[in-house]
Design an enzyme around this catalytic site. Structure first.
Site, PDB file in Angstrom:
ATOM      1  N   SER A  10      39.207  47.913  42.903  1.00 14.20           N
ATOM      2  CA  SER A  10      39.343  48.954  41.882  1.00 14.20           C
ATOM      3  C   SER A  10      38.084  48.956  41.016  1.00 14.20           C
ATOM      4  CB  SER A  10      40.580  48.675  41.016  1.00 14.20           C
ATOM      5  OG  SER A  10      40.473  47.369  40.491  1.00 14.20           O
ATOM      6  N   GLY A  13      31.750  49.226  40.326  1.00 13.82           N
ATOM      7  CA  GLY A  13      30.461  48.543  40.529  1.00 13.82           C
ATOM      8  C   GLY A  13      30.415  47.856  41.877  1.00 13.82           C
ATOM      9  N   LYS A  14      31.511  47.161  42.230  1.00  8.71           N
ATOM     10  CA  LYS A  14      31.566  46.480  43.533  1.00  8.71           C
ATOM     11  C   LYS A  14      31.524  47.493  44.673  1.00  8.71           C
ATOM     12  CE  LYS A  14      34.254  42.278  42.730  1.00  8.71           C
ATOM     13  NZ  LYS A  14      35.313  41.475  43.313  1.00  8.71           N
ATOM     14  N   ASP A  76      35.859  38.580  46.956  1.00 13.25           N
ATOM     15  CA  ASP A  76      36.237  37.903  45.723  1.00 13.25           C
ATOM     16  C   ASP A  76      35.049  37.088  45.234  1.00 13.25           C
ATOM     17  OD1 ASP A  76      38.809  37.812  44.215  1.00 13.25           O
ATOM     18  OD2 ASP A  76      38.145  35.734  44.087  1.00 13.25           O
ATOM     19  N   PHE A 160      28.313  45.220  35.537  1.00  9.75           N
ATOM     20  CA  PHE A 160      29.702  45.025  35.129  1.00  9.75           C
ATOM     21  C   PHE A 160      29.945  43.528  34.939  1.00  9.75           C
ATOM     22  CE2 PHE A 160      31.359  43.255  39.072  1.00  9.75           C
ATOM     23  CZ  PHE A 160      30.425  43.663  39.997  1.00  9.75           C
ATOM     24  N   PHE A 162      30.145  39.842  34.234  1.00  8.66           N
ATOM     25  CA  PHE A 162      29.220  38.892  33.616  1.00  8.66           C
ATOM     26  C   PHE A 162      27.741  39.292  33.794  1.00  8.66           C
ATOM     27  CE2 PHE A 162      33.000  36.341  34.926  1.00  8.66           C
ATOM     28  CZ  PHE A 162      33.418  35.942  33.669  1.00  8.66           C
ATOM     29  N   ASP A 163      27.479  40.458  34.385  1.00  6.94           N
ATOM     30  CA  ASP A 163      26.078  40.879  34.601  1.00  6.94           C
ATOM     31  C   ASP A 163      25.210  40.785  33.342  1.00  6.94           C
ATOM     32  OD1 ASP A 163      26.261  41.347  37.306  1.00  6.94           O
ATOM     33  OD2 ASP A 163      26.501  43.509  37.145  1.00  6.94           O
ATOM     34  N   LYS A 201      19.298  44.269  41.484  1.00  6.63           N
ATOM     35  CA  LYS A 201      20.401  43.280  41.585  1.00  6.63           C
ATOM     36  C   LYS A 201      20.733  43.027  43.052  1.00  6.63           C
ATOM     37  CE  LYS A 201      25.233  42.288  40.608  1.00  6.63           C
ATOM     38  NZ  LYS A 201      26.547  42.703  40.108  1.00  6.63           N
ATOM     39  N   ARG A 207      26.919  39.138  46.315  1.00  4.61           N
ATOM     40  CA  ARG A 207      27.703  40.096  47.105  1.00  4.61           C
ATOM     41  C   ARG A 207      26.918  40.541  48.333  1.00  4.61           C
ATOM     42  NH1 ARG A 207      29.117  42.419  43.160  1.00  4.61           N
ATOM     43  NH2 ARG A 207      30.967  41.128  43.109  1.00  4.61           N
TER      44      ARG A 207
HETATM   45  P1  IMP Z   1      36.784  39.385  41.209  1.00  5.82           P
HETATM   46  O1  IMP Z   1      35.980  39.143  42.438  1.00  5.82           O
HETATM   47  O2  IMP Z   1      36.947  40.853  40.972  1.00  5.82           O
HETATM   48  O3  IMP Z   1      38.058  38.611  41.152  1.00  5.82           O
HETATM   49  O4  IMP Z   1      35.841  38.897  40.021  1.00  5.82           O
HETATM   50  C1  IMP Z   1      36.164  37.888  39.106  1.00  5.82           C
HETATM   51  C2  IMP Z   1      35.443  38.165  37.790  1.00  5.82           C
HETATM   52  O5  IMP Z   1      34.050  37.991  37.979  1.00  5.82           O
HETATM   53  C3  IMP Z   1      35.656  39.576  37.238  1.00  5.82           C
HETATM   54  O6  IMP Z   1      35.810  39.494  35.839  1.00  5.82           O
HETATM   55  C4  IMP Z   1      34.375  40.294  37.582  1.00  5.82           C
HETATM   56  O7  IMP Z   1      34.044  41.270  36.604  1.00  5.82           O
HETATM   57  C5  IMP Z   1      33.353  39.171  37.605  1.00  5.82           C
HETATM   58  N1  IMP Z   1      32.335  39.453  38.620  1.00  5.82           N
HETATM   59  C6  IMP Z   1      32.505  39.504  39.961  1.00  5.82           C
HETATM   60  N2  IMP Z   1      31.362  39.855  40.572  1.00  5.82           N
HETATM   61  C7  IMP Z   1      30.458  40.038  39.582  1.00  5.82           C
HETATM   62  C8  IMP Z   1      29.096  40.455  39.585  1.00  5.82           C
HETATM   63  O8  IMP Z   1      28.466  40.755  40.607  1.00  5.82           O
HETATM   64  N3  IMP Z   1      28.523  40.545  38.379  1.00  5.82           N
HETATM   65  C9  IMP Z   1      29.168  40.259  37.202  1.00  5.82           C
HETATM   66  N4  IMP Z   1      30.440  39.883  37.149  1.00  5.82           N
HETATM   67  C10 IMP Z   1      31.079  39.778  38.339  1.00  5.82           C
END
Ligand code: IMP
Length: 221
Positions: A10, A13-14, A76, A160, A162-163, A201, A207
């Site tokens: 959802s 950004g991903k 993930d 998004f 922690f970026d 990035k 990723r």
């Molecule tokens: P999930 O993979 O969506 O469960 O990510 C876990 C947490 O890490 C979420 O709060 C995401 O916003 C953060 N996160 C995952 N990938 C990134 C990234 O590439 N950049 C910054 N934060 C990330």
């Protein structure tokens, strides 16, 4: 026709990052949307377990136009901070939605010096990602790591999660990461992922590396 990959996420950004990466490899990426609140985030010990659980859950919610040759992708990720013994790691979502980036910076306030190299080492961290692909009834996994360190202040812009607080390690000519604080031919020049263009990035990111690792195991599309 390009093979179709349904990406369960959802997070816009991903989706954009995976779409950029996989369209260049000849795949069409579609978002697999599941009604909010239906899927659960398992509190597992590893990213692999979380990714596999999400694949199983995704298979229960396929769209009516899913064809037997289509694939399902989940991914993930987590932020692992060395000075906090890898925390927040698999708890990254919870930590992000509770204390957020300001809270992470607060937790590391005592770890800084005038020397940028030793500050970078004291505040070292890494993003890790696991990508899982369901294809022909089998699950394949790929993993990617992006080492770096936590900035002393948030640098917003794009990105998004922690970026805004994560500065990736420089890369050498072969795109291999160097140790924190060393200069390489590819660099964000001390900027966080939040403060650089998404294309920049992508060159460094966990990723991209997880997807690369996963799709290296497949014949090209
Ligand atoms: P999930 O993979 O969506 O469960 O990510 C876990 C947490 O890490 C979420 O709060 C995401 O916003 C953060 N996160 C995952 N990938 C990134 C990234 O590439 N950049 C910054 N934060 C990330």
């Amino acid at each position: 026709m390009s093979p179709t990959i349904w990406f369960l996420t959802s997070n816009a950004g991903k989706l954009a990052e995976a779409g950029n990466h996989l369209s260049a490899l000849g795949y069409e990426v579609k978002q697999l949307v599941v009604q909010e609140g239906v899927l659960y985030e398992p509190q597992a010990e590893t990213l692999e377990e979380v990714a596999k659980s999400k694949i199983s859950q995704a298979r229960q919610h396929l769209p009516s136009n899913f064809s037997p040759s289509d694939m399902i992708l989940v991914e993930d990720a987590g932020l692992f901070i060395d000075a906090l013994d890898g925390f927040p790691g698999v708890y990254s979502s919870y930590v992000y939605s509770t204390i957020g980036n300001a809270g992470i910076i607060r937790l590391l306030n005592h770890l800084t010096t005038e020397d940028p190299v030793s500050s970078a080492s004291l505040r070292s961290a890494r993003f890790m990602a696991v990508a899982a692909l369901w294809r022909d009834g089998e699950v394949m996994l790929g993993e990617g790591i992006c080492p770096g360190h936590i900035a002393t202040k948030s640098m917003d812009g794009q990105g998004f999660g922690f970026d805004p607080i994560f500065i990736p390690c420089d890369l050498d000519d072969n795109l291999n990461p160097l140790s924190p604080g060393n200069y390489g031919s590819h660099s964000t020049h001390g900027k966080t992922f939040g403060a650089v263009d998404s294309a920049v990035k992508q060159k460094f990111s966990h990723r991209s590396r997880a997807l690369q690792n996963l799709f290296n195991q497949l014949p090209s599309a």
